[in-house]
Design a protein around this motif. Structure first.
Motif, PDB file in Angstrom:
ATOM      1  N   GLU A  11     -23.775  32.107 -30.670  1.00 28.00           N
ATOM      2  CA  GLU A  11     -23.944  31.912 -32.104  1.00 28.00           C
ATOM      3  C   GLU A  11     -22.703  31.267 -32.719  1.00 28.00           C
ATOM      4  O   GLU A  11     -22.773  30.704 -33.811  1.00 28.00           O
ATOM      5  N   HIS A  12     -21.589  31.340 -32.020  1.00 27.33           N
ATOM      6  CA  HIS A  12     -20.324  30.811 -32.552  1.00 27.33           C
ATOM      7  C   HIS A  12     -19.671  29.778 -31.635  1.00 27.33           C
ATOM      8  O   HIS A  12     -18.790  29.029 -32.062  1.00 27.33           O
ATOM      9  N   HIS A  13     -20.074  29.739 -30.382  1.00 22.67           N
ATOM     10  CA  HIS A  13     -19.458  28.831 -29.418  1.00 22.67           C
ATOM     11  C   HIS A  13     -20.549  28.055 -28.679  1.00 22.67           C
ATOM     12  O   HIS A  13     -21.599  28.614 -28.382  1.00 22.67           O
ATOM     13  N   PRO A  14     -20.263  26.796 -28.376  1.00 18.04           N
ATOM     14  CA  PRO A  14     -19.113  26.022 -28.830  1.00 18.04           C
ATOM     15  C   PRO A  14     -19.227  25.692 -30.315  1.00 18.04           C
ATOM     16  O   PRO A  14     -20.346  25.626 -30.846  1.00 18.04           O
ATOM     17  N   ILE A  15     -18.106  25.487 -30.945  1.00 10.73           N
ATOM     18  CA  ILE A  15     -18.131  25.324 -32.398  1.00 10.73           C
ATOM     19  C   ILE A  15     -18.835  24.039 -32.815  1.00 10.73           C
ATOM     20  O   ILE A  15     -19.341  23.943 -33.935  1.00 10.73           O
ATOM     21  N   HIS A  16     -18.890  23.054 -31.918  1.00  4.95           N
ATOM     22  CA  HIS A  16     -19.594  21.814 -32.242  1.00  4.95           C
ATOM     23  C   HIS A  16     -21.077  21.914 -31.930  1.00  4.95           C
ATOM     24  O   HIS A  16     -21.823  20.953 -32.141  1.00  4.95           O
ATOM     25  N   ARG A  17     -21.502  23.052 -31.374  1.00  4.90           N
ATOM     26  CA  ARG A  17     -22.898  23.437 -31.144  1.00  4.90           C
ATOM     27  C   ARG A  17     -23.593  22.646 -30.059  1.00  4.90           C
ATOM     28  O   ARG A  17     -24.795  22.828 -29.846  1.00  4.90           O
ATOM     29  N   LYS A  18     -22.890  21.768 -29.361  1.00  9.27           N
ATOM     30  CA  LYS A  18     -23.523  21.014 -28.286  1.00  9.27           C
ATOM     31  C   LYS A  18     -23.065  21.556 -26.947  1.00  9.27           C
ATOM     32  O   LYS A  18     -21.875  21.578 -26.647  1.00  9.27           O
ATOM     33  N   GLU A  59     -13.142  18.376 -27.260  1.00  6.19           N
ATOM     34  CA  GLU A  59     -14.173  18.343 -28.295  1.00  6.19           C
ATOM     35  C   GLU A  59     -13.540  18.404 -29.683  1.00  6.19           C
ATOM     36  O   GLU A  59     -13.903  17.638 -30.586  1.00  6.19           O
ATOM     37  N   VAL A  60     -12.572  19.316 -29.852  1.00  6.56           N
ATOM     38  CA  VAL A  60     -11.874  19.421 -31.137  1.00  6.56           C
ATOM     39  C   VAL A  60     -11.083  18.146 -31.403  1.00  6.56           C
ATOM     40  O   VAL A  60     -11.087  17.601 -32.513  1.00  6.56           O
ATOM     41  N   GLY A  61     -10.393  17.648 -30.369  1.00 10.29           N
ATOM     42  CA  GLY A  61      -9.586  16.451 -30.537  1.00 10.29           C
ATOM     43  C   GLY A  61     -10.403  15.227 -30.896  1.00 10.29           C
ATOM     44  O   GLY A  61      -9.957  14.376 -31.681  1.00 10.29           O
TER      45      GLY A  61
END
Length: 642
Positions: A90-97, A254-256
């Motif tokens: 529900e929270h990971h991964p934060i980009h949802r993919k 992903e964050v970068g």
């Protein structure tokens, strides 16, 4: 609405009890009332005062183990701190993919084969639950869809889950008898202390909690760092900023990638070098889908990667809100690679196993690394400092870390099934499942397994099929999905063949050129030089020493991963099995075509080393028996270099 369902793409959805039956190529109906997904967690299962098997965690591994426990009507309970299963997603991964592939179309109808390319579905022995590929056609699926799938799985099989139940401590007990009204004379080895509940007494504890505790190296003050799971997914948040990301894994990139759209600079820092999955064949390394910033780095954009220890780098927040490198308590201005300040530092150094409940209960855990990421386990997946306490799922990856796929759903679903059988053997006196067959039937079985089985395909090197041979009758016991590490001790006094799928040992490494010219082997004569995933059959006979080419037989790799061509696979395999047991050449009529095939240009050995007959080795003194005599080169009994 919470747990929104996807739109229906094709018609033909059939609701079957609490499960959803769909045909291949059809999506689960998004417009079906949300009660199926939302019901999970609304009714809390009362927590018993005792259970034989206590499973902590209702993620994919906990649900997978619960499925087999429920099917066998075992006394078990799953405990989870969240109100629903699969709460991590529900929270990971934060980009949802998700980067676990979801390949709907494979050109095959074999369900087991299709699981080779469906990395998300859990295992079932029926079709009451559709495969995850029916939930979405997206190759990189959304984590939101996966949480829906896990909820439906728990409901479809009516799994016994106590939600909103946090385990604070796992306390070992010394031969304490369970509550006499509910334990059936069993022994409780642990008491689970949970919030707002009496102690739960358990004979066996399985921790399927995953890896959710953010990793921060000792000596690093991360108070002002942004946790990776809380990083902004809005590119505008990073507009005009210098950003430092600690870590070089998939989450970091992903964050970068998001930050680089608006940031001035995005830099990555960790002790280890960049590891690319297509070089290492380790799915936890950087996947190509996250490789954009590697391109930008090499093309000298304003993104960069450096190797340094975060404990020595000591990035600290100054009074002006900027992060600078400190040494001996003094900020360094204009020196070294980190000479300019950063506006934000994001900690994406991964997660580790949460051992707090063990420590709170007085259990001192051993870890496999100084980072304390994975618990140390024996080859039964039991904690080496706590008997009757096992680990399933991602946290059990210590057994095959960087060697296979046990840290990921498409791998640990099979390890969890194997763990179930091991538990049944140890605590229910239920023998491991096997199929008994005659030697003449083993070739078809091997060919089917190496071409269709997903377990040995995903858990390469780690899980294998074991064939135990009775040298008197040549009847076989065929075990599927056995931990290879157990074969030597479990069958120490038996003739065995093991069947595995493997990469060549020196083919995969950080920096290896895995797309070089000549990377693949096409001829059966050089099967032992195969680099890509290919079948390996090993022979063990106690008390006899064989040359390596007799102990280890390779079938050549195949571009289509189809090990069923007559020239390269069936004929070499039949010849090898026939040399193991010469009587098979006379009696196994189903092998006749493969045995009599004459490949053109065949070398003297043909890639299938001659093997002295096992029937001749029952008693070496009988070696002169003319009926059993096999004409072989006696030098093949020892290594050539010896």
């Amino acid at each position: 609405m919470a747990g929104a369902w996807l739109p229906l793409v094709w018609a033909g959805v059939l609701v079957w009890g609490l499960g959803v039956m769909v045909a291949v190529g059809q999506d689960v109906n998004a417009d079906t009332p949300d009660s199926l997904s939302e019901a999970a967690g609304e009714e809390r299962v009362p927590l018993p005062d005792a259970a034989k098997y206590c499973i902590i965690g209702a993620g994919p591994a906990g649900l997978q183990l619960g499925y087999y426990m429920q099917k066998a009507n075992r006394d078990y309970v799953i405990l989870d701190r969240a109100p629903r299963p699969g709460s991590f997603f529900e929270h990971h991964p934060i980009h949802r993919k998700l980067i676990s592939i979801n390949k709907r179309y494979t050109g095959k109808t074999n369900r087991d084969y299709n699981l080779r390319h469906d990395w998300n579905s859990l295992l079932t022995d029926d079709e009451a639950m559709p495969m995850f590929t029916n939930y979405t056609p997206d190759f990189w699926p959304s984590a939101d869809v996966y949480t829906q799938y896990l909820r439906d799985f728990a409901l479809t099989y009516n799994l016994n889950i106590a939600y909103n139940t946090n385990v604070d401590a796992i306390v070992p007990l010394s031969d304490v008898t369970c509550h006499e009204d509910s334990c059936d004379a069993r022994r409780a080895h642990y008491a689970l202390l949970t919030t707002d509940n009496p102690p739960l007494h358990c004979e066996v504890v399985v921790m399927a909690t995953g890896m959710y505790q953010p990793y921060v190296p000792d000596g690093v003050n991360a108070t002002d760092y942004t946790p990776c799971g809380e990083a902004s997914i809005d590119p505008e948040h990073y507009a005009g900023k210098n950003v430092m990301i600690l870590g070089k894994g998939n989450s970091a990139l992903e964050v970068g990638t998001t930050a680089s759209e608006r940031a001035n600079y995005v830099h990555f820092l960790s002790r280890t070098r960049i590891r690319l999955a297509w070089q290492t064949h380790y799915v936890g390394d950087i996947r190509a889908v996250n490789g954009l910033l590697l391109d930008m780095y090499q093309l000298k954009s304003q993104d960069g990667f450096m190797e340094a220890d975060a404990r020595r780098t000591k990035l600290q927040k100054c009074d002006d809100g900027k992060f600078r490198q400190f040494r001996n308590g003094v900020p360094l201005y204009g020196k070294g690679a980190i000479r300019h300040p950063y506006d934000e530092v994001i900690n994406c150094m991964g997660y580790r196993f949460d051992a707090d409940p063990l420590i709170a209960g007085g259990i001192q855990p051993n870890f496999t690394t100084t980072a304390r990421k994975y618990l140390s386990l024996d080859d039964w997946y039991q904690a080496d400092t706590a008997k009757h306490l096992y680990v399933a799922g991602t946290a059990a990856h210590s057994r095959d870390y960087r060697k296979s796929s046990g840290g990921f759903i498409h791998g640990f679903r099979y390890l969890t099934r194997t763990l179930y059988h091991l538990l049944m053997e140890r605590y229910e006196a239920t023998p491991l499942p096997y199929t008994e067959m005659h030697y003449c039937d083993v070739m078809d079985k091997i060919v089917d397994r190496i071409n269709h089985a997903s377990s040995i395909y995903q858990m390469f090197h780690v899980l294998g099929d074991v064939i135990v041979i009775d040298p008197e009758t040549w009847m076989l016991q065929y075990y599927e999905d056995m931990p290879v590490s157990q074969v030597a001790t479990r069958f120490a006094d038996k003739f065995t063949l093991t069947v595995t799928l493997e990469y060549k040992e020196d083919f995969s490494c950080p920096g290896c050129d895995t797309v070089r010219k000549g990377r693949a082997t096409g001829g059966f004569e050089n099967a032992h030089k195969s680099n890509f995933l290919h079948p390996v059959i090993r022979l063990n006979r106690p008390g006899f020493h064989y040359a390596k080419k007799l102990r280890e037989f390779h079938l050549v790799e195949d571009f289509w991963t189809e090990f069923n061509t007559m020239r390269n696979h069936l004929h070499p395999l039949a010849t090898h099995l026939g040399r193991l047991v010469p009587m098979a050449i006379r009696e196994c009529t189903t092998w006749k075509e493969a045995l009599e095939y004459k490949p053109k240009g065949r070398s003297k050995t043909g890639g299938v080393s001659g093997i002295r007959a096992l029937e001749q080795l029952i008693d070496p003194s009988e070696g002169s028996n003319s009926k059993k005599k096999a004409i072989v080169d006696e030098t093949l009994l020892v290594d050539e270099e010896e």
